[in-house]
Design a protein around this motif. Structure first.
Motif, mmCIF file in Angstrom:
data_model
loop_
_atom_site.group_PDB
_atom_site.id
_atom_site.type_symbol
_atom_site.label_atom_id
_atom_site.label_comp_id
_atom_site.label_asym_id
_atom_site.label_seq_id
_atom_site.Cartn_x
_atom_site.Cartn_y
_atom_site.Cartn_z
ATOM 1 N N PRO A 63 -55.185 79.630 -20.057
ATOM 2 C CA PRO A 63 -55.225 80.329 -18.908
ATOM 3 C C PRO A 63 -55.668 81.913 -19.267
ATOM 4 O O PRO A 63 -55.468 82.283 -20.411
ATOM 5 C CB PRO A 63 -53.664 80.327 -18.448
ATOM 6 C CG PRO A 63 -53.082 79.174 -19.107
ATOM 7 C CD PRO A 63 -53.756 79.071 -20.465
ATOM 8 N N GLY A 64 -56.346 82.495 -18.296
ATOM 9 C CA GLY A 64 -56.683 83.781 -18.339
ATOM 10 C C GLY A 64 -58.286 84.018 -18.841
ATOM 11 O O GLY A 64 -58.688 85.188 -18.749
ATOM 12 N N THR A 65 -58.844 82.834 -19.018
ATOM 13 C CA THR A 65 -60.301 83.030 -19.419
ATOM 14 C C THR A 65 -61.186 83.231 -18.336
ATOM 15 O O THR A 65 -60.884 82.993 -17.091
ATOM 16 C CB THR A 65 -60.715 81.842 -20.263
ATOM 17 O OG1 THR A 65 -60.483 80.639 -19.373
ATOM 18 C CG2 THR A 65 -59.907 81.574 -21.449
ATOM 19 N N PRO A 66 -62.136 83.785 -18.591
ATOM 20 C CA PRO A 66 -63.435 84.010 -17.502
ATOM 21 C C PRO A 66 -63.886 82.684 -17.099
ATOM 22 O O PRO A 66 -63.770 81.515 -17.647
ATOM 23 C CB PRO A 66 -64.477 84.813 -18.284
ATOM 24 C CG PRO A 66 -63.784 85.394 -19.471
ATOM 25 C CD PRO A 66 -62.857 84.434 -19.773
ATOM 26 N N PRO A 67 -64.465 82.700 -16.002
ATOM 27 C CA PRO A 67 -65.008 81.469 -15.382
ATOM 28 C C PRO A 67 -65.992 80.834 -16.059
ATOM 29 O O PRO A 67 -66.804 81.316 -17.017
ATOM 30 C CB PRO A 67 -65.794 81.795 -13.798
ATOM 31 C CG PRO A 67 -65.101 83.193 -13.684
ATOM 32 C CD PRO A 67 -64.828 83.815 -15.168
ATOM 33 N N GLY A 68 -66.372 79.554 -15.700
ATOM 34 C CA GLY A 68 -67.052 78.607 -16.823
ATOM 35 C C GLY A 68 -68.534 78.601 -16.193
ATOM 36 O O GLY A 68 -68.801 79.390 -15.257
ATOM 37 N N PRO A 69 -69.462 77.609 -16.632
ATOM 38 C CA PRO A 69 -70.621 77.820 -16.290
ATOM 39 C C PRO A 69 -70.766 77.643 -14.659
ATOM 40 O O PRO A 69 -70.080 76.693 -14.048
ATOM 41 C CB PRO A 69 -71.196 76.730 -16.899
ATOM 42 C CG PRO A 69 -70.376 75.955 -17.571
ATOM 43 C CD PRO A 69 -69.133 76.825 -17.502
ATOM 44 N N ALA A 84 -51.698 89.092 -15.062
ATOM 45 C CA ALA A 84 -51.539 87.773 -15.316
ATOM 46 C C ALA A 84 -52.009 87.135 -13.863
ATOM 47 O O ALA A 84 -52.720 85.936 -13.984
ATOM 48 C CB ALA A 84 -50.105 87.480 -15.409
ATOM 49 N N ALA A 85 -51.972 87.625 -12.718
ATOM 50 C CA ALA A 85 -52.516 86.974 -11.284
ATOM 51 C C ALA A 85 -54.019 86.907 -11.614
ATOM 52 O O ALA A 85 -54.509 86.087 -11.006
ATOM 53 C CB ALA A 85 -51.906 87.873 -10.152
ATOM 54 N N THR A 116 -59.018 81.548 -13.936
ATOM 55 C CA THR A 116 -59.070 80.227 -14.553
ATOM 56 C C THR A 116 -59.413 79.276 -13.431
ATOM 57 O O THR A 116 -59.898 78.537 -13.524
ATOM 58 C CB THR A 116 -57.687 80.410 -14.985
ATOM 59 O OG1 THR A 116 -57.502 80.897 -16.319
ATOM 60 C CG2 THR A 116 -57.578 78.586 -15.836
ATOM 61 N N ARG A 117 -58.631 79.544 -12.131
ATOM 62 C CA ARG A 117 -58.870 78.433 -11.067
ATOM 63 C C ARG A 117 -60.252 78.589 -10.588
ATOM 64 O O ARG A 117 -61.018 77.590 -10.286
ATOM 65 C CB ARG A 117 -58.014 78.817 -9.834
ATOM 66 C CG ARG A 117 -56.519 78.415 -10.252
ATOM 67 C CD ARG A 117 -55.571 78.816 -8.994
ATOM 68 N NE ARG A 117 -55.671 79.871 -8.345
ATOM 69 C CZ ARG A 117 -54.718 80.995 -8.650
ATOM 70 N NH1 ARG A 117 -54.023 80.715 -9.329
ATOM 71 N NH2 ARG A 117 -54.705 82.235 -8.096
ATOM 72 N N SER A 118 -60.976 79.724 -10.565
ATOM 73 C CA SER A 118 -62.395 79.655 -10.375
ATOM 74 C C SER A 118 -63.117 79.207 -11.459
ATOM 75 O O SER A 118 -64.195 78.516 -10.929
ATOM 76 C CB SER A 118 -62.888 81.242 -10.135
ATOM 77 O OG SER A 118 -64.184 81.270 -9.905
ATOM 78 N N GLY A 119 -62.941 79.175 -12.535
ATOM 79 C CA GLY A 119 -63.711 78.637 -13.753
ATOM 80 C C GLY A 119 -63.681 77.042 -13.546
ATOM 81 O O GLY A 119 -64.565 76.459 -13.780
ATOM 82 N N HIS A 120 -62.327 76.345 -13.319
ATOM 83 C CA HIS A 120 -62.287 75.049 -13.009
ATOM 84 C C HIS A 120 -63.051 74.308 -11.902
ATOM 85 O O HIS A 120 -63.530 73.577 -11.845
ATOM 86 C CB HIS A 120 -60.520 74.748 -12.877
ATOM 87 C CG HIS A 120 -59.890 74.977 -14.240
ATOM 88 N ND1 HIS A 120 -60.165 73.933 -15.011
ATOM 89 C CD2 HIS A 120 -58.955 75.767 -14.449
ATOM 90 C CE1 HIS A 120 -59.283 73.892 -15.997
ATOM 91 N NE2 HIS A 120 -58.456 75.045 -16.001
ATOM 92 N N THR A 121 -62.984 75.377 -10.640
ATOM 93 C CA THR A 121 -63.772 74.890 -9.684
ATOM 94 C C THR A 121 -65.298 74.984 -9.969
ATOM 95 O O THR A 121 -65.982 73.782 -9.656
ATOM 96 C CB THR A 121 -63.566 75.849 -8.510
ATOM 97 O OG1 THR A 121 -62.247 76.057 -8.167
ATOM 98 C CG2 THR A 121 -64.304 75.603 -7.285
ATOM 99 N N THR A 141 -66.963 78.811 -21.750
ATOM 100 C CA THR A 141 -65.759 77.870 -21.683
ATOM 101 C C THR A 141 -66.735 76.513 -21.776
ATOM 102 O O THR A 141 -66.538 75.599 -20.797
ATOM 103 C CB THR A 141 -65.243 78.129 -20.308
ATOM 104 O OG1 THR A 141 -66.094 77.983 -19.237
ATOM 105 C CG2 THR A 141 -64.268 79.237 -20.329
ATOM 106 N N PRO A 142 -67.113 75.796 -22.709
ATOM 107 C CA PRO A 142 -67.726 74.693 -22.954
ATOM 108 C C PRO A 142 -66.543 73.537 -22.849
ATOM 109 O O PRO A 142 -66.738 72.565 -22.327
ATOM 110 C CB PRO A 142 -68.482 74.805 -24.350
ATOM 111 C CG PRO A 142 -67.719 75.708 -25.004
ATOM 112 C CD PRO A 142 -67.490 76.892 -23.959
ATOM 113 N N GLY A 143 -65.392 73.894 -23.488
ATOM 114 C CA GLY A 143 -64.334 72.723 -23.537
ATOM 115 C C GLY A 143 -63.728 72.542 -21.806
ATOM 116 O O GLY A 143 -63.213 71.521 -21.724
ATOM 117 N N MET A 144 -63.842 73.596 -21.088
ATOM 118 C CA MET A 144 -63.662 73.181 -19.498
ATOM 119 C C MET A 144 -64.524 72.328 -18.839
ATOM 120 O O MET A 144 -64.202 71.541 -18.236
ATOM 121 C CB MET A 144 -63.350 74.622 -18.982
ATOM 122 C CG MET A 144 -62.864 74.675 -17.624
ATOM 123 S SD MET A 144 -62.876 76.240 -16.553
ATOM 124 C CE MET A 144 -61.502 77.110 -17.674
#
Length: 538
Positions: A508-514, A428-429, A435-440, A479-482
């Motif tokens: 949450p828990g998805t791989p990083p985005g583009p 989970a961690a 997820t945080r990395s993908g958002h960044t 993750t196009p939605g992100m």
């Protein structure tokens, strides 16, 4: 009540109710629970709150069933009257929480009636979404009883902005100058790894009331039988974070509400990380560089469109004036080779972790699984040879199920080892970190897109949840939605993107985005690939 008398109740207030319709923002403040006594006290507060919440959830499930049965009857008086009769209202669930708390006096040592009321309010929210449809006509599913591991938030009550010194349940005490003075080291804020206990002081002199405290920050809970719970607060101490701290904590009059939230963290004492979510009345802070970048993007006289796909995203914009020499600009985003390698490594690590979790569950619950074909052949050979059977500690066959394929024992009733819980907490961690990395990465890519194409962008009206049912692996990888959500956040003053409202990003828990974006002038028949530049047609 004495016969012949009428019970007096409070009537409606005659004053003007306080209302605030402006923006609000939240700051997450880490709480220090290195002290075993403080951590044990906080854990017992969460345990008592969970018991109250679970009891109210069971009441809500039972009242929902009674409500459905009453509506199915031949002489149903109406939905509103039935809900009032069975107590399926916000006030009914709050009174149920009060009764549960009164029936369990030992819980009053850690939970107040105000906390019980807000826990009941949290139970009512899924019930409300189940009973009443939203603007699109959809309803949520029937709510159930949550587990201990899903219980994350102890809600607090908002402070009174009309009456001085009125703030129940969780509240934040201290001042920013006092906190910096308490942790000052050569003129810089330096907090130790384990913060010292906080006591109520004013100008360095002990005082009896927390309202007069002006030293280090702390989140406190008063009014319980076990005494005051004091949780030291750790502030971000990097130089770049100080303007954010000043914005949120510099004016105590804007503090509105505090919720204490926990999340799984196997590296912390007790296995949980605790944070105080401070809500203030006002917008969040925008860095001057970000504001200047958005202001410059708003001055671009361009209009563009976004073509979103499962594994890539393309943006094309043209100037609003035909005489503009900038011409057409195109941007193409896709996963690069380094992104694919990183994603493959993450998926391999997750597969190995899932196999370890499955082995642990099978070892802890051997009676719920059949033997594998190889194990069964071995048992048959030993039985034919009149040898004693061998106990199989980890059966490798399928789970025992009935004729319909339903497991005989629900998975949530399995016995789980501490190693299983520890490994699941690590998973989970890691998922939260991805997820945080993908958002960044999505925010960085969105900032580049808006800086080149401007804020006036139109995206196709799509529903990514439909795509996920067919191309789930590709959707989760890109993750196009992100990214669409990040673009809509980067253009707050532009018209709302038509497709963003209907698109739902991965959870949450998805791989990083583009993470790769390239923008350059392009001809109508040319397209830029990831990491390359398209040239205008001759």
């Amino acid at each position: 009540m004495v016969d012949g008398t009428v019970q007096r109740r409070r009537g409606p207030g005659r004053g003007v109710s306080w209302r605030y319709d402006g923006p609000r923002s939240v700051l997450r403040l880490p709480l220090d629970v290195h002290d075993p006594r403080v951590r044990r006290h906080l854990e017992r507060v969460f345990a008592a709150g969970f018991r109250v919440r679970r009891a109210v959830q069971r009441d809500a499930v039972a009242r929902l069933a009674a409500y459905r049965r009453a509506l199915a009857g031949p002489a149903a008086p109406g939905p509103v009257a039935v809900r009032e009769r069975v107590g399926l209202t916000l006030g009914g669930l709050e009174r149920a929480a009060y009764r549960h708390l009164d029936a369990a006096p030992h819980l009053r040592r850690y939970v107040t009636k105000a906390l019980a009321m807000h826990l009941a309010d949290g139970v009512w929210q899924p019930v409300d979404r189940h009973l009443f449809p939203d603007t699109s006509g959809r309803r949520s599913g029937r709510p159930g009883v949550g587990s201990w591991w899903d219980f994350r938030t102890m809600p607090g009550r908002a402070r009174s902005h009309t009456t001085a010194r009125k703030w129940e349940t969780w509240r934040l005490v201290g001042t920013l100058p006092g906190h910096r003075h308490a942790h000052d080291h050569d003129g810089r804020l330096r907090q130790p790894r384990a913060l010292r206990p906080v006591a109520a002081t004013r100008h360095g002199v002990p005082v009896r009331s927390w309202w007069e405290h002006d030293s280090a920050f702390a989140v406190i809970l008063t009014g319980t039988g076990e005494g005051d719970l004091v949780l030291p607060v750790r502030l971000p101490q990097g130089p770049g974070r100080q303007p954010v701290v000043e914005h949120y904590l510099g004016n105590p009059d804007r503090w509105h509400k505090v919720d204490v939230v926990r999340s799984r963290d196997p590296g912390r004492p007790g296995g949980w990380r605790y944070e105080a979510h401070l809500s203030i009345l006002g917008p969040g802070r925008t860095a001057p560089a970000v504001a200047a970048r958005r202001h410059a993007a708003a001055g671009l006289h361009r209009r563009g469109g976004i073509d979103v796909n499962v594994s890539n995203l393309a943006v094309v914009s043209v100037p609003t004036h035909p005489s503009d020499p900038a011409g057409m600009v195109a941007t193409y985003l896709a996963k690069t080779g380094a992104d694919r390698e990183r994603l493959a490594a993450q998926q391999l690590r997750q597969r190995r972790r899932n196999r370890a979790l499955d082995r642990s569950r099978r070892t802890s619950n051997p009676a719920q699984y059949r033997l594998s074909p190889r194990q069964q052949r071995r048992a048959d050979r030993r039985h034919a040879a009149a040898l004693p059977p061998v106990t199989v500690t980890t059966p490798g066959g399928p789970r025992l199920a009935n004729a319909a394929g339903t497991p005989r024992q629900a998975y949530h009733r399995d016995t789980l080892s501490n190693g299983y819980r520890h490994l699941r907490a690590h998973a989970a961690a890691d998922g939260a970190a991805r997820t945080r990395s993908g958002h960044t990465r999505a925010r960085i890519a969105a900032a580049r897109i808006v800086a080149v194409h401007g804020p006036h962008l139109t995206v196709e009206d799509c529903d990514l949840s439909t795509w996920a049912r067919r191309w789930g692996r590709g959707i989760h990888a890109f993750t196009p939605g992100m990214l669409l959500h990040a673009i809509s956040h980067e253009t707050p003053r532009s018209p709302k993107l038509p497709g963003v409202a209907g698109c739902s990003g991965p959870g949450p828990g998805t791989p990083p985005g583009p993470s790769t974006a390239s923008a350059a002038p392009a001809s109508p028949n040319s397209c830029a690939t990831a990491g390359t530049t398209a040239r205008p047609a001759a």
